[in-house]
Motif scaffolding. Structure first.
Motif, PDB file in Angstrom:
ATOM      1  N   VAL A 288      -5.406  -3.435  33.806  1.00 27.93           N
ATOM      2  CA  VAL A 288      -6.081  -3.646  35.094  1.00 27.93           C
ATOM      3  C   VAL A 288      -5.155  -3.252  36.241  1.00 27.93           C
ATOM      4  O   VAL A 288      -5.535  -2.504  37.147  1.00 27.93           O
ATOM      5  CB  VAL A 288      -6.522  -5.117  35.245  1.00 27.93           C
ATOM      6  CG1 VAL A 288      -7.090  -5.365  36.639  1.00 27.93           C
ATOM      7  CG2 VAL A 288      -7.546  -5.476  34.180  1.00 27.93           C
ATOM      8  N   VAL A 289      -3.918  -3.741  36.187  1.00 26.17           N
ATOM      9  CA  VAL A 289      -2.964  -3.436  37.253  1.00 26.17           C
ATOM     10  C   VAL A 289      -2.603  -1.957  37.236  1.00 26.17           C
ATOM     11  O   VAL A 289      -2.392  -1.345  38.282  1.00 26.17           O
ATOM     12  CB  VAL A 289      -1.706  -4.320  37.113  1.00 26.17           C
ATOM     13  CG1 VAL A 289      -0.672  -3.964  38.182  1.00 26.17           C
ATOM     14  CG2 VAL A 289      -2.076  -5.795  37.231  1.00 26.17           C
ATOM     15  N   ARG A 290      -2.571  -1.379  36.057  1.00 24.41           N
ATOM     16  CA  ARG A 290      -2.282   0.056  35.965  1.00 24.41           C
ATOM     17  C   ARG A 290      -3.339   0.856  36.725  1.00 24.41           C
ATOM     18  O   ARG A 290      -3.011   1.816  37.447  1.00 24.41           O
ATOM     19  CB  ARG A 290      -2.231   0.468  34.501  1.00 24.41           C
ATOM     20  CG  ARG A 290      -1.557   1.827  34.255  1.00 24.41           C
ATOM     21  CD  ARG A 290      -2.547   2.955  34.284  1.00 24.41           C
ATOM     22  NE  ARG A 290      -1.940   4.242  33.973  1.00 24.41           N
ATOM     23  CZ  ARG A 290      -2.548   5.408  34.114  1.00 24.41           C
ATOM     24  NH1 ARG A 290      -3.794   5.452  34.559  1.00 24.41           N
ATOM     25  NH2 ARG A 290      -1.937   6.537  33.829  1.00 24.41           N
ATOM     26  N   GLN A 291      -4.605   0.485  36.583  1.00 27.25           N
ATOM     27  CA  GLN A 291      -5.669   1.190  37.295  1.00 27.25           C
ATOM     28  C   GLN A 291      -5.551   0.979  38.805  1.00 27.25           C
ATOM     29  O   GLN A 291      -5.781   1.911  39.589  1.00 27.25           O
ATOM     30  CB  GLN A 291      -7.033   0.719  36.800  1.00 27.25           C
ATOM     31  CG  GLN A 291      -7.344   1.141  35.373  1.00 27.25           C
ATOM     32  CD  GLN A 291      -8.769   0.820  34.982  1.00 27.25           C
ATOM     33  OE1 GLN A 291      -9.719   1.385  35.517  1.00 27.25           O
ATOM     34  NE2 GLN A 291      -8.940  -0.104  34.039  1.00 27.25           N
ATOM     35  N   LEU A 292      -5.196  -0.224  39.210  1.00 26.91           N
ATOM     36  CA  LEU A 292      -5.028  -0.500  40.637  1.00 26.91           C
ATOM     37  C   LEU A 292      -3.864   0.309  41.209  1.00 26.91           C
ATOM     38  O   LEU A 292      -3.946   0.838  42.329  1.00 26.91           O
ATOM     39  CB  LEU A 292      -4.795  -1.992  40.864  1.00 26.91           C
ATOM     40  CG  LEU A 292      -5.979  -2.913  40.562  1.00 26.91           C
ATOM     41  CD1 LEU A 292      -5.562  -4.373  40.720  1.00 26.91           C
ATOM     42  CD2 LEU A 292      -7.172  -2.608  41.474  1.00 26.91           C
ATOM     43  N   HIS A 293      -2.788   0.427  40.451  1.00 32.06           N
ATOM     44  CA  HIS A 293      -1.633   1.195  40.922  1.00 32.06           C
ATOM     45  C   HIS A 293      -1.950   2.686  40.994  1.00 32.06           C
ATOM     46  O   HIS A 293      -1.447   3.382  41.880  1.00 32.06           O
ATOM     47  CB  HIS A 293      -0.426   0.938  40.017  1.00 32.06           C
ATOM     48  CG  HIS A 293       0.374  -0.254  40.449  1.00 32.06           C
ATOM     49  ND1 HIS A 293       1.740  -0.212  40.627  1.00 32.06           N
ATOM     50  CD2 HIS A 293       0.001  -1.514  40.770  1.00 32.06           C
ATOM     51  CE1 HIS A 293       2.180  -1.399  41.026  1.00 32.06           C
ATOM     52  NE2 HIS A 293       1.135  -2.201  41.108  1.00 32.06           N
TER      53      HIS A 293
ATOM     54  N   GLU B 156      -7.014 -14.287  37.991  1.00 37.02           N
ATOM     55  CA  GLU B 156      -7.843 -13.550  38.945  1.00 37.02           C
ATOM     56  C   GLU B 156      -7.929 -12.070  38.567  1.00 37.02           C
ATOM     57  O   GLU B 156      -8.990 -11.457  38.678  1.00 37.02           O
ATOM     58  CB  GLU B 156      -7.270 -13.699  40.350  1.00 37.02           C
ATOM     59  CG  GLU B 156      -7.402 -15.111  40.910  1.00 37.02           C
ATOM     60  CD  GLU B 156      -6.643 -15.295  42.204  1.00 37.02           C
ATOM     61  OE1 GLU B 156      -7.217 -15.870  43.153  1.00 37.02           O
ATOM     62  OE2 GLU B 156      -5.464 -14.883  42.270  1.00 37.02           O
ATOM     63  N   LEU B 157      -6.831 -11.504  38.121  1.00 33.79           N
ATOM     64  CA  LEU B 157      -6.831 -10.104  37.712  1.00 33.79           C
ATOM     65  C   LEU B 157      -7.700  -9.901  36.473  1.00 33.79           C
ATOM     66  O   LEU B 157      -8.394  -8.887  36.338  1.00 33.79           O
ATOM     67  CB  LEU B 157      -5.404  -9.633  37.432  1.00 33.79           C
ATOM     68  CG  LEU B 157      -4.543  -9.409  38.678  1.00 33.79           C
ATOM     69  CD1 LEU B 157      -3.063  -9.318  38.303  1.00 33.79           C
ATOM     70  CD2 LEU B 157      -4.974  -8.138  39.407  1.00 33.79           C
ATOM     71  N   GLY B 158      -7.663 -10.873  35.574  1.00 33.64           N
ATOM     72  CA  GLY B 158      -8.480 -10.783  34.368  1.00 33.64           C
ATOM     73  C   GLY B 158      -9.965 -10.834  34.659  1.00 33.64           C
ATOM     74  O   GLY B 158     -10.777 -10.328  33.879  1.00 33.64           O
ATOM     75  N   GLU B 159     -10.339 -11.445  35.774  1.00 30.26           N
ATOM     76  CA  GLU B 159     -11.752 -11.571  36.149  1.00 30.26           C
ATOM     77  C   GLU B 159     -12.234 -10.426  37.036  1.00 30.26           C
ATOM     78  O   GLU B 159     -13.432 -10.317  37.330  1.00 30.26           O
ATOM     79  CB  GLU B 159     -11.972 -12.906  36.885  1.00 30.26           C
ATOM     80  CG  GLU B 159     -11.733 -14.130  36.001  1.00 30.26           C
ATOM     81  CD  GLU B 159     -11.779 -15.431  36.790  1.00 30.26           C
ATOM     82  OE1 GLU B 159     -11.828 -15.353  38.046  1.00 30.26           O
ATOM     83  OE2 GLU B 159     -11.756 -16.502  36.167  1.00 30.26           O
ATOM     84  N   LEU B 160     -11.318  -9.559  37.473  1.00 31.71           N
ATOM     85  CA  LEU B 160     -11.666  -8.469  38.377  1.00 31.71           C
ATOM     86  C   LEU B 160     -12.486  -7.393  37.672  1.00 31.71           C
ATOM     87  O   LEU B 160     -12.130  -6.944  36.575  1.00 31.71           O
ATOM     88  CB  LEU B 160     -10.389  -7.840  38.951  1.00 31.71           C
ATOM     89  CG  LEU B 160     -10.573  -6.618  39.852  1.00 31.71           C
ATOM     90  CD1 LEU B 160     -11.284  -7.006  41.149  1.00 31.71           C
ATOM     91  CD2 LEU B 160      -9.217  -5.969  40.153  1.00 31.71           C
ATOM     92  N   ASP B 161     -13.587  -6.993  38.279  1.00 31.78           N
ATOM     93  CA  ASP B 161     -14.383  -5.872  37.769  1.00 31.78           C
ATOM     94  C   ASP B 161     -13.731  -4.597  38.290  1.00 31.78           C
ATOM     95  O   ASP B 161     -14.130  -4.034  39.320  1.00 31.78           O
ATOM     96  CB  ASP B 161     -15.831  -5.984  38.248  1.00 31.78           C
ATOM     97  CG  ASP B 161     -16.738  -4.928  37.623  1.00 31.78           C
ATOM     98  OD1 ASP B 161     -16.205  -3.952  37.048  1.00 31.78           O
ATOM     99  OD2 ASP B 161     -17.968  -5.080  37.720  1.00 31.78           O
ATOM    100  N   VAL B 162     -12.709  -4.138  37.577  1.00 32.10           N
ATOM    101  CA  VAL B 162     -11.906  -3.027  38.073  1.00 32.10           C
ATOM    102  C   VAL B 162     -12.697  -1.721  38.073  1.00 32.10           C
ATOM    103  O   VAL B 162     -12.471  -0.850  38.924  1.00 32.10           O
ATOM    104  CB  VAL B 162     -10.600  -2.907  37.264  1.00 32.10           C
ATOM    105  CG1 VAL B 162     -10.859  -2.403  35.851  1.00 32.10           C
ATOM    106  CG2 VAL B 162      -9.607  -2.002  37.979  1.00 32.10           C
TER     107      VAL B 162
END
Length: 279
Positions: free
Chosen positions: A112-117, A156-162
């Motif tokens: 998830v964080v990889r996609q955000l970055h 919260e990151l786990g619940e994010l619809d990335v």
């Protein structure tokens, strides 16, 4: 250095979005699955540590990954998500000592964080492009919002619809692409095109949209890609020998590392010439 509102960004502002394996707990070597192929010598399920991962989270075959059949590792970049998850989201507690549930949450959050970055990379690059100035305010707000998301808790990151968030950001990046490619010299639209193995030697692809195009093993020797949009283009084994990518945008280092090129390949300043390319 973080920029204040209204200040122009430069390519140096992308430095925090580069992988720092020394501050990461080898997350890409554990959280992600491998499939035996031309890219990986073995099968590995998600959540299982690669057999080459050392106790100190370094790679035991880092200097000979290509020779050992792990070409996929050499073209992967987390855009700094590894150190963010390891040192910020989970406060420096690694997956080996935190227990099974801790490890599972860390492995779930990392992609998830990889996609955000990756989105942060595109947004930051967009803020260095003068032609995109009409949407700089929107870009800056979205960049700040995305950065705030990366600071959220693991829950919260786990619940994010990335996926939905990426779709929203992509609408803004499409506006950037339109601005960059506007005018009489606007190139062709090859968005999502199947160009695998295509013979495009010397092709005029100036200011073309190659968003998500499949260019696997395509021959782009001497092609003119100046000002082209390359976001998401699959450049695995693409021949970029002597091609001109000056001013091409949304081109990432992993894409370039997966391609072939030469000393005569001209590149935008946001990326570096891969060491395995011929000289």
């Amino acid at each position: 250095m973080e920029q204040t509102s209204g200040e122009p960004l430069t390519l140096r502002d992308l430095r925090d979005l580069r992988a720092d394996c020394g501050d990461c707990f080898g997350l890409c070597c554990v959280a992600l699955p491998f499939a035996r192929s031309a890219d990986f010598a073995v099968d590995k399920p998600a959540g299982k540590a690669c057999g080459n991962l050392r106790d100190d989270f370094g790679c035991g075959i880092h200097t000979r990954l290509r020779d050992a059949g792990f070409n996929g590792c050499t073209v992967y970049d987390c855009f700094g998500a590894g150190q963010q998850v390891s040192q910020v989201t989970f406060g420096g507690e690694n997956w080996r000592t935190g227990g099974p549930e801790h490890a599972r949450r860390m492995f779930d959050v990392f992609p998830v964080v990889r996609q955000l970055h990756e989105l942060l990379w595109y947004l930051t690059e967009s803020l260095t492009l003068p032609a995109a100035r009409p949407v700089h305010a929107d870009l800056r707000r979205t960049r700040d919002e995305t950065k705030e998301l990366t600071m959220k808790s693991a829950r919260e990151l786990g619940e994010l619809d990335v996926a939905a968030y990426r779709g929203r950001v992509n609408e803004l990046l499409l506006k950037v692409s339109d601005l960059m490619r506007a005018g009489a010299g606007r190139g062709r639209n090859h968005r999502g095109a199947d160009l695998m193995g295509a013979r495009l030697k010397g092709a005029d692809l100036r200011r073309a949209s190659l968003r998500g195009a499949y260019l696997i093993a395509a021959d782009l020797t001497g092609a003119d890609l100046r000002g082209a949009d390359l976001i998401g283009a699959d450049l695995r084994d693409t021949d970029l020998t002597d091609a001109d990518l000056t001013g091409a945008f949304f081109l990432t280092q992993p894409q370039l590392d997966a391609a072939r090129g030469s000393a005569g390949t001209r590149l935008p300043a946001s990326v570096t010439r891969p060491g395995h390319w011929t000289t």
